[in-house]
Motif scaffolding. Structure first.
Motif, mmCIF file in Angstrom:
data_model
loop_
_atom_site.group_PDB
_atom_site.id
_atom_site.type_symbol
_atom_site.label_atom_id
_atom_site.label_comp_id
_atom_site.label_asym_id
_atom_site.label_seq_id
_atom_site.Cartn_x
_atom_site.Cartn_y
_atom_site.Cartn_z
ATOM 1 N N LYS A 193 0.635 -1.084 -0.090
ATOM 2 C CA LYS A 193 0.016 -0.155 -0.015
ATOM 3 C C LYS A 193 0.855 0.965 -0.030
ATOM 4 C CE LYS A 193 -3.970 2.190 2.471
ATOM 5 N NZ LYS A 193 -5.164 1.806 3.367
ATOM 6 N N LYS A 239 1.924 14.693 -3.253
ATOM 7 C CA LYS A 239 2.869 13.526 -2.823
ATOM 8 C C LYS A 239 4.254 15.219 -1.648
ATOM 9 C CE LYS A 239 2.075 9.303 -3.950
ATOM 10 N NZ LYS A 239 2.018 8.246 -4.818
ATOM 11 N N LYS A 249 -1.513 15.894 -0.774
ATOM 12 C CA LYS A 249 -1.517 14.884 -0.871
ATOM 13 C C LYS A 249 -1.086 14.419 -2.233
ATOM 14 C CE LYS A 249 -4.790 10.928 -0.446
ATOM 15 N NZ LYS A 249 -5.665 10.012 -0.113
ATOM 16 N N TRP A 257 0.995 7.528 0.915
ATOM 17 C CA TRP A 257 0.604 8.643 0.606
ATOM 18 C C TRP A 257 -1.172 8.521 1.296
ATOM 19 C CZ3 TRP A 257 2.842 13.134 1.128
ATOM 20 C CH2 TRP A 257 3.905 13.505 1.376
ATOM 21 N N GLU A 258 -1.255 7.086 0.657
ATOM 22 C CA GLU A 258 -3.221 6.827 0.569
ATOM 23 C C GLU A 258 -3.799 7.926 1.781
ATOM 24 O OE1 GLU A 258 -5.875 3.324 -0.342
ATOM 25 O OE2 GLU A 258 -3.953 3.028 -1.430
ATOM 26 N N ASP A 259 -3.389 7.063 3.061
ATOM 27 C CA ASP A 259 -4.136 8.116 3.991
ATOM 28 C C ASP A 259 -3.607 8.775 4.497
ATOM 29 O OD1 ASP A 259 -5.598 5.822 3.921
ATOM 30 O OD2 ASP A 259 -4.266 4.259 4.558
ATOM 31 N N VAL A 260 -2.359 9.625 3.838
ATOM 32 C CA VAL A 260 -1.549 10.232 4.784
ATOM 33 C C VAL A 260 -2.586 11.454 5.393
ATOM 34 C CG1 VAL A 260 -0.830 11.767 3.196
ATOM 35 C CG2 VAL A 260 0.728 12.187 4.532
ATOM 36 N N ASP A 261 -3.768 12.386 4.707
ATOM 37 C CA ASP A 261 -4.652 13.246 5.318
ATOM 38 C C ASP A 261 -4.693 12.747 6.489
ATOM 39 O OD1 ASP A 261 -5.590 11.529 3.728
ATOM 40 O OD2 ASP A 261 -6.607 13.005 2.208
ATOM 41 N N LYS A 262 -5.619 11.323 6.385
ATOM 42 C CA LYS A 262 -6.187 10.882 7.732
ATOM 43 C C LYS A 262 -5.390 10.962 8.837
ATOM 44 C CE LYS A 262 -9.633 8.132 5.212
ATOM 45 N NZ LYS A 262 -9.691 6.781 4.213
ATOM 46 N N LYS A 263 -4.200 10.829 8.848
ATOM 47 C CA LYS A 263 -2.960 10.545 9.773
ATOM 48 C C LYS A 263 -2.664 11.798 10.067
ATOM 49 C CE LYS A 263 -0.115 7.004 9.416
ATOM 50 N NZ LYS A 263 0.430 5.718 8.503
ATOM 51 N N TYR A 264 -2.207 12.931 9.605
ATOM 52 C CA TYR A 264 -1.471 14.280 10.116
ATOM 53 C C TYR A 264 -2.902 14.916 8.998
ATOM 54 C CZ TYR A 264 2.422 10.909 10.037
ATOM 55 O OH TYR A 264 3.485 9.314 10.211
ATOM 56 N N SER A 265 -2.009 15.933 9.982
ATOM 57 C CA SER A 265 -2.716 17.700 10.056
ATOM 58 C C SER A 265 -1.661 18.625 9.993
ATOM 59 C CB SER A 265 -4.523 17.546 10.974
ATOM 60 O OG SER A 265 -5.381 17.214 10.608
#
Length: 517
Positions: free
Chosen positions: A440, A508, A505, A443-451
């Motif tokens: 996987k 990247k 995102k 970067w696919e879930d980067v906006d969910k993990k970091y703000s």
């Protein structure tokens, strides 16, 4: 006629009955009696002659005389105590032998004799009853070693020196052998002409050819003239002492010496002569591998006809194994004839062209997003080559090995790995492969993990003039512009705290600033 006249007449007739001999004459007579010691001979003289019995003995001690035999002997005009004329058969034979030797010397003839015994420097040779000297150096063409083996043998000799006063003679057999050799060579050279076909005996075998005795004259069959087929060593075709037929292909003269070059293959038809009737370009046939070199494989497709499979024509693979790992000498392979040069006796062959072109229907067998298995055939700085099938290789670019630039996978040549097909370019024969794409994308879930505004720990990866790159987690890096250093001086591998300022995102990209606590 008075009685006195008659008596005189009678005396004259009586004297005429007997022969008159002088001392030293050789006389003939008939054996009339043989005793234990003497042989009595009627020589037609006033009294019989007597010869010692031992003079009739041969070398083995056998007496060779019978009553009635006719013999020759020397008359000495001397009588023994019993009144018999003393004769000598041995002396007569000596005289006869000497006369033979003298005549042979004067008339330049040969004389036959038997080697009697060893003496200092050579041998004595018996010719009838005469003994001549034969130097050891004059027995053979080459020096002899086993002198005793010649005693008792009979030969023809040439008289090379005479001393009439002392009745000495020197003989030579070597002179006759040299004359025979010259005559033999002359007869041979009359036959030795270019294109002549002769029978000879294999005299010596070397790595580069065979020396053949043509009957006193040697010639060389070079290894390349033994057969139209490839020959690794001459001993494959001939044996020492074997009689073979050869053709004289060239005679060279240098510094008074002649060199004869022979051929064996020239006795058969050149297989290249009618090559166009046997093979044609584009023809597929089978052959035997006869040699493997760095630049390719030599394959014999018929006796005396071989061609080269260049290394580029061995396999469709861009990075094939070494040729000697794929084939060995003696293997039978299928080849395609790609070129024939009759004049230069060359033929171009291909192994790979006997198989289907692997890129012909490549798009039917592989599609983007397919997960396939292959074997690693090459590892370069820019990426890794993976063989998917014969003639089809793809490249995993270095950027597609891992999501994390610092954590490259440990790959080895020959490893079997699974990869994802990213793209196919049939015209350029290129397939892009990905290894990291099997996992996987971080970067696919980067906006969910970091703000934006989050403060996180990171590791300095590199320091550039415009800023620093820091690793937030595996596969995710952030740029800290120099303007966001906040008076800190980052160092590679240093662990720092950063504040996330912006997240993009789609591109990247992640921008952060150092937190100065």
């Amino acid at each position: 006629m008075s009685n006195t006249e008659k008596d005189v007449q009678t005396m004259v007739n009586y004297d005429d009955v007997f022969k008159n001999f002088d001392s030293g004459d050789i006389v003939k007579g008939k054996v009339i009696k043989i005793t234990d010691e003497d042989v009595y001979v009627d020589i037609g003289y006033k009294s019989e002659g007597v010869i010692k019995l031992k003079e009739f003995m041969d070398d083995d001690g056998n007496v060779n005389v019978n009553v009635g035999d006719e013999v020759e002997a020397v008359f000495f005009n001397k009588t023994n105590d019993d009144g018999f004329e003393i004769l000598s058969k041995a002396a007569a034979e000596r005289i006869k032998g000497w006369n033979k030797v003298l005549e042979a010397y004067k008339e330049n003839k040969t004389v036959k004799g038997r080697i009697k015994s060893l003496v200092n420097g050579g041998f004595t040779v018996r010719i009838d009853g005469y003994f001549a000297f034969l130097p050891g150096s004059q027995v053979e063409l080459r020096p002899i070693k086993n002198y005793p083996s010649y005693v008792g043998k009979e030969f023809e000799f040439k008289v090379v020196n005479i001393n009439e006063a002392k009745r000495n003679a020197v003989l030579s057999r070597k002179v006759l052998l040299e004359e025979e050799e010259r005559e033999k060579q002359q007869r041979i050279w009359e036959k030795i002409k270019e294109d002549a076909v002769l029978t000879g005996k294999v005299k010596n075998i070397t790595d580069y050819g065979v020396f053949v005795d043509l009957g006193g004259v040697d010639g060389l069959v070079h290894i390349t003239d033994m057969s139209y087929s490839r020959v690794s060593h001459p001993s494959e075709l001939v044996k020492l002492g074997e009689e073979i037929q050869v053709k004289i292909i060239k005679i060279e003269e240098s510094e008074g010496k002649k060199k004869i070059y022979l051929g064996m293959k020239q006795l058969t038809k050149d297989p290249w002569e009618d090559i166009e009737n046997k093979f044609s370009v584009e023809q597929i046939t089978e052959g035997k591998i006869v040699n493997i070199v760095d630049y390719g494989i030599f394959v014999e497709i018929a006796e005396g006809i071989e061609g080269l499979v260049h290394k580029s024509e061995v396999s469709y693979d861009k990075y094939p194994p070494k040729i000697d790992e794929l084939y060995k000498i003696g293997d039978t392979v299928k080849v395609k004839i790609t070129g024939i040069d009759k004049e230069n006796r060359r033929m171009s062959l291909s192994i790979k062209q006997t198989k289907p072109y692997p890129w012909e229907n490549i798009e039917e067998r592989y599609k983007p997003e397919d997960i396939v298995e292959g074997t690693i055939t090459g590892i370069k700085e820019f990426g890794v080559f993976v063989k998917l099938e014969d003639g089809v290789e793809g490249l995993i670019h270095e950027n597609d090995l891992s999501w994390d630039k610092e954590e490259k996978p440990n790959l080895q040549l020959g490893d079997k790995i699974k990869v994802k097909v990213l793209s196919i370019d049939k015209e350029k024969e290129k397939i892009a492969l990905g290894l990291k794409q099997l996992t996987k994308d971080p970067w696919e879930d980067v906006d969910k993990k970091y703000s934006a505004g989050d403060i996180v720990e990171a590791k300095v990866v590199s320091v550039k003039p415009f800023g620093s790159f820091v690793k937030i987690e595996k596969g995710i890096e952030s740029l800290v512009p120099k303007s966001e250093y906040n008076n800190l001086q980052p160092k590679p591998t240093e662990t720092v705290k950063v504040k996330i300022l912006r997240i993009d995102k789609d591109k990247k990209r992640l921008i952060s600033g150092f937190v100065n606590e």
